[in-house]
Design an enzyme around this catalytic site. Structure first.
Site, PDB file in Angstrom:
ATOM      1  N   GLY A 187      40.275  48.345  43.106  1.00 27.00           N
ATOM      2  CA  GLY A 187      41.321  48.940  42.289  1.00 27.00           C
ATOM      3  C   GLY A 187      42.701  48.530  42.761  1.00 27.00           C
ATOM      4  CD  GLU A 217      43.079  40.799  44.035  1.00 33.14           C
ATOM      5  OE1 GLU A 217      42.758  40.241  42.970  1.00 33.14           O
ATOM      6  OE2 GLU A 217      42.569  41.874  44.427  1.00 33.14           O
TER       7      GLU A 217
END
Length: 370
Positions: A187, A217
């Site tokens: 998420g 990320e």
């Protein structure tokens, strides 16, 4: 649309990458649906789609996901998770998922997904895991019927913005003898550090269930630190922004002088695998906008345990063979390099040592005979 039947032959070579034995460590169940399956399942529940043409729907997902933002990228999953709310839907998606991995030459795959996102129509968490496992088992038998071989495991993910980490960790441990091989958190990364789920990671550690954590990320080094030290991560999901801790001091004709920061050095020294997914990283602007700008080659040349992954095959219109082909085409890799990536993945798999060694033997035999 990319299909798993494309061979992807290395530049100047004759070997089809698709036929080589490969390992997939970072591949989301809700990111790997077939467009026609989405259409079929949506019709059974009355869910309205942007289009009911399979080709157009595949293109819609690719366009929607090419946003340059992880937050926007994740919105495409509202559609896929909507059609994965029944036992029948989950089982079909999981079965086809394994079929597609097998068609792409994958011999071991870890399939990650978040059960808490699949209970909107009344399923319990345990029922979702059982439905997915039924599909995975059927998919494995389907692949075997073709004369190939594949092994798979579930990675149970907790959504990092929710407050169910411990509950999902307990679910993962409860099903460790029913296909679950590890735990993950997924998420929105920025603003939701691994430390928020420390109780879940403590529980996992006490029960000896390994964890990989999405980090590096959509957020940088602090997120990676949290994954390593709060999450006790044995692998980093993506981890591409670890390159922020690497400094190129000078370059000349003889090469480059590179300095690793403490986090990068820790990850390298302990051979913590990086689950890199180049196409996805470019879509979310995790690192660079063109593949030649991606940090993959820097990390590989410096000796990090890099692995190659798809992340979400539907959203990135990709396959593991395609990811390997594009890396080889961009950075000049040959079969030996591609074999290293697969051996890295075998070493990092959440399996007993003997099984990891067996995977390595299969990879070496497959590449040697190519």
């Amino acid at each position: 649309m990319t299909t798993v039947t494309e061979d992807y032959v290395l530049p100047g070579g004759t070997t089809a990458i698709r036929t080589l034995p490969k390992i997939s460590l970072h591949d989301h169940l809700d990111g790997g649906l077939r467009p026609q399956t989405i259409i079929d399942l949506a019709a059974t529940i009355g869910y309205e789609l942007p289009t009911t043409d399979a080709v157009e729907l595949g293109e819609w997902f690719s366009t929607q996901s090419d946003s340059g933002s992880l937050v926007e990228y994740l919105k495409a999953f509202d559609v896929t998770t909507a059609v994965m709310q029944t036992k029948e839907g989950l089982t079909r998606v999981a079965r086809e998922f394994v079929q597609d991995l097998g068609s792409d030459g994958v011999i071991y795959g870890e399939i990650r997904w978040a059960p808490e996102q699949h209970v909107a129509r009344g399923l319990t968490l345990d029922e979702t895991v059982e439905a997915v496992q039924a599909g995975l088992d059927a998919g494995v038998e389907d692949v075997r019927a073709t004369g190939a071989s594949i092994r798979v495991g579930q990675l149970i993910s907790a959504m990092r913005h929710a407050d169910r980490g411990l509950e999902i960790a307990e679910l993962a441990v409860r099903h460790r003898d029913n296909g679950v091989v590890g735990f993950d958190i997924a998420g929105a990364e920025a603003g939701f550090p691994a430390g928020n789920l420390r109780d879940a990671f403590d529980f996992l550690a006490h029960n000896y269930l390994p964890a990989t954590v999405h980090a590096g990320e959509a957020d940088g080094l602090e997120s990676i630190k949290g994954a390593l030290f709060d999450g006790r991560a044995l692998r980093l999901g993506h981890g591409v922004r670890l390159a922020e801790d690497i400094t190129v001091e000078s370059e000349d004709e003889e090469g480059s002088y590179v300095v690793l920061g403490p986090v990068a050095q820790w990850v390298k020294d302990r051979e913590i695998a990086l689950e890199l997914a180049p196409s996805s990283n470019l879509q979310t602007n995790a690192w660079g906008t063109e593949l030649h700008e991606h940090a993959f080659d820097l990390l590989y040349q410096l000796g990090f345990r890099v692995t190659v992954n798809t992340d979400n095959r539907l959203m990135s219109n990709t396959s593991l063979s395609r990811e390997l082909f594009q890396l080889a085409e961009t950075f000049g890799y040959d079969l030996d390099d591609l074999q290293v990536f697969q051996l890295n993945a075998a070493a990092a798999a959440f399996l007993p040592l003997e099984d990891r060694e067996d995977l390595a033997d299969q990879i070496s035999a497959g590449f040697e005979s190519a």
